[in-house]
Design a protein around this motif. Structure first.
Motif, PDB file in Angstrom:
ATOM      1  N   PRO A  47     -63.691  -8.428 -15.135  1.00  0.00           N
ATOM      2  CA  PRO A  47     -63.549  -7.020 -14.767  1.00  0.00           C
ATOM      3  C   PRO A  47     -62.777  -6.785 -13.473  1.00  0.00           C
ATOM      4  O   PRO A  47     -62.272  -5.692 -13.251  1.00  0.00           O
ATOM      5  CB  PRO A  47     -64.996  -6.546 -14.630  1.00  0.00           C
ATOM      6  N   THR A  48     -62.646  -7.801 -12.641  1.00  0.00           N
ATOM      7  CA  THR A  48     -61.926  -7.653 -11.368  1.00  0.00           C
ATOM      8  C   THR A  48     -60.464  -8.102 -11.461  1.00  0.00           C
ATOM      9  O   THR A  48     -59.764  -8.130 -10.463  1.00  0.00           O
ATOM     10  CB  THR A  48     -62.643  -8.420 -10.238  1.00  0.00           C
ATOM     11  N   GLN A  49     -60.025  -8.464 -12.666  1.00  0.00           N
ATOM     12  CA  GLN A  49     -58.628  -8.819 -12.948  1.00  0.00           C
ATOM     13  C   GLN A  49     -58.101  -9.924 -12.035  1.00  0.00           C
ATOM     14  O   GLN A  49     -57.018  -9.826 -11.464  1.00  0.00           O
ATOM     15  CB  GLN A  49     -57.731  -7.581 -12.873  1.00  0.00           C
ATOM     16  N   ARG A  50     -58.840 -11.005 -11.940  1.00  0.00           N
ATOM     17  CA  ARG A  50     -58.413 -12.168 -11.159  1.00  0.00           C
ATOM     18  C   ARG A  50     -57.801 -13.205 -12.088  1.00  0.00           C
ATOM     19  O   ARG A  50     -57.951 -13.137 -13.297  1.00  0.00           O
ATOM     20  CB  ARG A  50     -59.622 -12.790 -10.458  1.00  0.00           C
ATOM     21  N   VAL A  51     -57.147 -14.201 -11.505  1.00  0.00           N
ATOM     22  CA  VAL A  51     -56.650 -15.323 -12.294  1.00  0.00           C
ATOM     23  C   VAL A  51     -57.790 -16.312 -12.478  1.00  0.00           C
ATOM     24  O   VAL A  51     -58.804 -16.240 -11.787  1.00  0.00           O
ATOM     25  CB  VAL A  51     -55.433 -16.007 -11.636  1.00  0.00           C
ATOM     26  N   HIS A  52     -57.630 -17.240 -13.396  1.00  0.00           N
ATOM     27  CA  HIS A  52     -58.675 -18.217 -13.692  1.00  0.00           C
ATOM     28  C   HIS A  52     -58.663 -19.360 -12.686  1.00  0.00           C
ATOM     29  O   HIS A  52     -57.613 -19.812 -12.269  1.00  0.00           O
ATOM     30  CB  HIS A  52     -58.457 -18.797 -15.097  1.00  0.00           C
ATOM     31  N   GLY A  53     -59.839 -19.834 -12.355  1.00  0.00           N
ATOM     32  CA  GLY A  53     -59.952 -21.126 -11.697  1.00  0.00           C
ATOM     33  C   GLY A  53     -60.553 -21.144 -10.311  1.00  0.00           C
ATOM     34  O   GLY A  53     -60.110 -20.428  -9.423  1.00  0.00           O
ATOM     35  N   PHE A  54     -61.557 -22.005 -10.139  1.00  0.00           N
ATOM     36  CA  PHE A  54     -62.180 -22.197  -8.835  1.00  0.00           C
ATOM     37  C   PHE A  54     -61.205 -22.796  -7.819  1.00  0.00           C
ATOM     38  O   PHE A  54     -61.388 -22.646  -6.623  1.00  0.00           O
ATOM     39  CB  PHE A  54     -63.393 -23.132  -8.949  1.00  0.00           C
ATOM     40  N   ARG A  55     -60.164 -23.496  -8.290  1.00  0.00           N
ATOM     41  CA  ARG A  55     -59.217 -24.143  -7.383  1.00  0.00           C
ATOM     42  C   ARG A  55     -58.073 -23.213  -6.951  1.00  0.00           C
ATOM     43  O   ARG A  55     -57.238 -23.606  -6.158  1.00  0.00           O
ATOM     44  CB  ARG A  55     -58.635 -25.383  -8.041  1.00  0.00           C
ATOM     45  N   ILE A  56     -58.032 -22.002  -7.468  1.00  0.00           N
ATOM     46  CA  ILE A  56     -56.942 -21.072  -7.187  1.00  0.00           C
ATOM     47  C   ILE A  56     -57.351 -20.128  -6.057  1.00  0.00           C
ATOM     48  O   ILE A  56     -58.378 -19.446  -6.172  1.00  0.00           O
ATOM     49  CB  ILE A  56     -56.592 -20.265  -8.467  1.00  0.00           C
ATOM     50  N   PRO A  57     -56.572 -20.052  -4.977  1.00  0.00           N
ATOM     51  CA  PRO A  57     -56.948 -19.168  -3.865  1.00  0.00           C
ATOM     52  C   PRO A  57     -57.160 -17.709  -4.274  1.00  0.00           C
ATOM     53  O   PRO A  57     -58.039 -17.044  -3.753  1.00  0.00           O
ATOM     54  CB  PRO A  57     -55.778 -19.296  -2.892  1.00  0.00           C
ATOM     55  N   ALA A  58     -56.379 -17.207  -5.227  1.00  0.00           N
ATOM     56  CA  ALA A  58     -56.504 -15.815  -5.663  1.00  0.00           C
ATOM     57  C   ALA A  58     -57.553 -15.640  -6.758  1.00  0.00           C
ATOM     58  O   ALA A  58     -57.853 -14.527  -7.141  1.00  0.00           O
ATOM     59  CB  ALA A  58     -55.160 -15.302  -6.166  1.00  0.00           C
ATOM     60  N   GLY A  59     -58.106 -16.751  -7.268  1.00  0.00           N
ATOM     61  CA  GLY A  59     -59.048 -16.704  -8.388  1.00  0.00           C
ATOM     62  C   GLY A  59     -60.426 -16.405  -7.907  1.00  0.00           C
ATOM     63  O   GLY A  59     -60.640 -16.204  -6.730  1.00  0.00           O
ATOM     64  N   TYR A  60     -61.306 -16.294  -8.723  1.00  0.00           N
ATOM     65  CA  TYR A  60     -61.514 -16.774 -10.064  1.00  0.00           C
ATOM     66  C   TYR A  60     -62.113 -15.670 -10.903  1.00  0.00           C
ATOM     67  O   TYR A  60     -62.610 -14.690 -10.380  1.00  0.00           O
ATOM     68  CB  TYR A  60     -62.407 -18.024 -10.064  1.00  0.00           C
ATOM     69  N   HIS A  61     -62.056 -15.802 -12.234  1.00  0.00           N
ATOM     70  CA  HIS A  61     -62.664 -14.814 -13.129  1.00  0.00           C
ATOM     71  C   HIS A  61     -64.164 -14.714 -12.872  1.00  0.00           C
ATOM     72  O   HIS A  61     -64.809 -15.702 -12.532  1.00  0.00           O
ATOM     73  CB  HIS A  61     -62.536 -15.240 -14.595  1.00  0.00           C
ATOM     74  N   ALA A  62     -64.724 -13.559 -13.117  1.00  0.00           N
ATOM     75  CA  ALA A  62     -66.179 -13.402 -13.060  1.00  0.00           C
ATOM     76  C   ALA A  62     -66.838 -14.273 -14.130  1.00  0.00           C
ATOM     77  O   ALA A  62     -67.983 -14.682 -13.987  1.00  0.00           O
ATOM     78  CB  ALA A  62     -66.573 -11.944 -13.247  1.00  0.00           C
ATOM     79  N   GLY A  63     -66.118 -14.589 -15.190  1.00  0.00           N
ATOM     80  CA  GLY A  63     -66.659 -15.410 -16.275  1.00  0.00           C
ATOM     81  C   GLY A  63     -66.560 -16.896 -16.056  1.00  0.00           C
ATOM     82  O   GLY A  63     -67.095 -17.676 -16.840  1.00  0.00           O
ATOM     83  N   ASP A  64     -65.893 -17.329 -15.001  1.00  0.00           N
ATOM     84  CA  ASP A  64     -65.750 -18.764 -14.738  1.00  0.00           C
ATOM     85  C   ASP A  64     -67.076 -19.356 -14.276  1.00  0.00           C
ATOM     86  O   ASP A  64     -67.746 -18.812 -13.400  1.00  0.00           O
ATOM     87  CB  ASP A  64     -64.697 -19.015 -13.660  1.00  0.00           C
ATOM     88  N   LEU A  65     -67.444 -20.474 -14.870  1.00  0.00           N
ATOM     89  CA  LEU A  65     -68.658 -21.203 -14.524  1.00  0.00           C
ATOM     90  C   LEU A  65     -68.311 -22.684 -14.413  1.00  0.00           C
ATOM     91  O   LEU A  65     -67.325 -23.139 -15.000  1.00  0.00           O
ATOM     92  CB  LEU A  65     -69.731 -20.999 -15.592  1.00  0.00           C
ATOM     93  N   PRO A  66     -69.122 -23.467 -13.710  1.00  0.00           N
ATOM     94  CA  PRO A  66     -68.867 -24.909 -13.617  1.00  0.00           C
ATOM     95  C   PRO A  66     -69.071 -25.620 -14.949  1.00  0.00           C
ATOM     96  O   PRO A  66     -69.872 -25.196 -15.782  1.00  0.00           O
ATOM     97  CB  PRO A  66     -69.917 -25.391 -12.608  1.00  0.00           C
ATOM     98  N   ASN A  67     -68.342 -26.714 -15.135  1.00  0.00           N
ATOM     99  CA  ASN A  67     -68.509 -27.561 -16.309  1.00  0.00           C
ATOM    100  C   ASN A  67     -69.915 -28.161 -16.326  1.00  0.00           C
ATOM    101  O   ASN A  67     -70.585 -28.239 -15.302  1.00  0.00           O
ATOM    102  CB  ASN A  67     -67.505 -28.717 -16.275  1.00  0.00           C
ATOM    103  N   PHE A  68     -70.322 -28.623 -17.500  1.00  0.00           N
ATOM    104  CA  PHE A  68     -71.547 -29.406 -17.619  1.00  0.00           C
ATOM    105  C   PHE A  68     -71.244 -30.621 -18.481  1.00  0.00           C
ATOM    106  O   PHE A  68     -70.271 -30.634 -19.237  1.00  0.00           O
ATOM    107  CB  PHE A  68     -72.713 -28.580 -18.196  1.00  0.00           C
ATOM    108  N   THR A  69     -72.069 -31.656 -18.358  1.00  0.00           N
ATOM    109  CA  THR A  69     -71.866 -32.889 -19.101  1.00  0.00           C
ATOM    110  C   THR A  69     -73.039 -33.138 -20.030  1.00  0.00           C
ATOM    111  O   THR A  69     -74.194 -33.193 -19.598  1.00  0.00           O
ATOM    112  CB  THR A  69     -71.716 -34.095 -18.143  1.00  0.00           C
ATOM    113  N   ALA A  70     -72.740 -33.286 -21.320  1.00  0.00           N
ATOM    114  CA  ALA A  70     -73.760 -33.632 -22.313  1.00  0.00           C
ATOM    115  C   ALA A  70     -73.733 -35.148 -22.513  1.00  0.00           C
ATOM    116  O   ALA A  70     -72.664 -35.728 -22.736  1.00  0.00           O
ATOM    117  CB  ALA A  70     -73.480 -32.927 -23.635  1.00  0.00           C
TER     118      ALA A  70
END
Length: 179
Positions: A96-119
């Protein structure tokens, strides 16, 4: 002394990166709001239920999955509360805030971005994630808006940089978030 899992540290580091806008952040939300999402694979098999709990600082997502494909997986909040295989019905990332994707991006991240998990090889995994970019309350960052939202699990890891979805592969499981 209690040990904090590495995933939690990653989540906390991401959460410390800033709120949804303004120095004061979002308006307070009652901490007793909860929601759930039953996660199903493309064949319709239930992998488990994720519980979403509103906290004073954001939304805590937790649950146990069984039968998950072994390996590292991206998990995201998606924009629409629909989960019809191959799960494109869930739309893109909740943004909803119109950001780019990614925790590594200075201008990011989406509100929907979450950390990976390992199964692990057993496919049984406990997932605990936190986001300070969404709410279960009202407003533009609410996961419980008029068309709903969903949780999508992807086939591979999110690289936390590539827009729009971190090269995270196909959508292999999905759950509609319901109050």
């Amino acid at each position: 002394m209690r040990r904090i899992p590495a995933l939690s540290l990653l989540v906390l580091a991401a959460a410390c990166g800033g709120g949804r806008g303004g120095a004061s952040g979002p308006a307070p939300v009652p901490a007793n709001i909860t929601a759930r999402a039953e996660i199903r694979d493309a064949e319709g098999r239930s992998l488990g239920t994720m519980t979403l709990s509103q906290t004073p600082h954001g939304v805590l997502v937790s649950g146990e999955l069984t039968g998950a494909a072994p390996g590292v997986h991206a998990i995201h909040f998606h924009d629409v509360g629909r989960c019809e295989a191959p799960f494109t019905s869930a739309g893109g990332h909740f943004n909803p805030t119109q950001r780019v994707h990614g925790f590594r991006i200075p201008a990011g991240y989406h509100a929907g971005d979450l950390p990976n998990f390992t199964a692990p090889a057993s496919g049984n995994v406990r997932v605990d994630l936190f986001s300070d970019r969404v709410t279960l309350g009202t407003g533009p960052t609410s996961l419980l808006d008029t068309d709903g939202s969903s949780i999508v699990i992807h086939a591979t890891a999110d690289d936390y940089a590539t827009d729009p979805a971190g090269n995270s592969g196909g959508r292999i499981a999905c759950g509609v978030i319901r109050r």
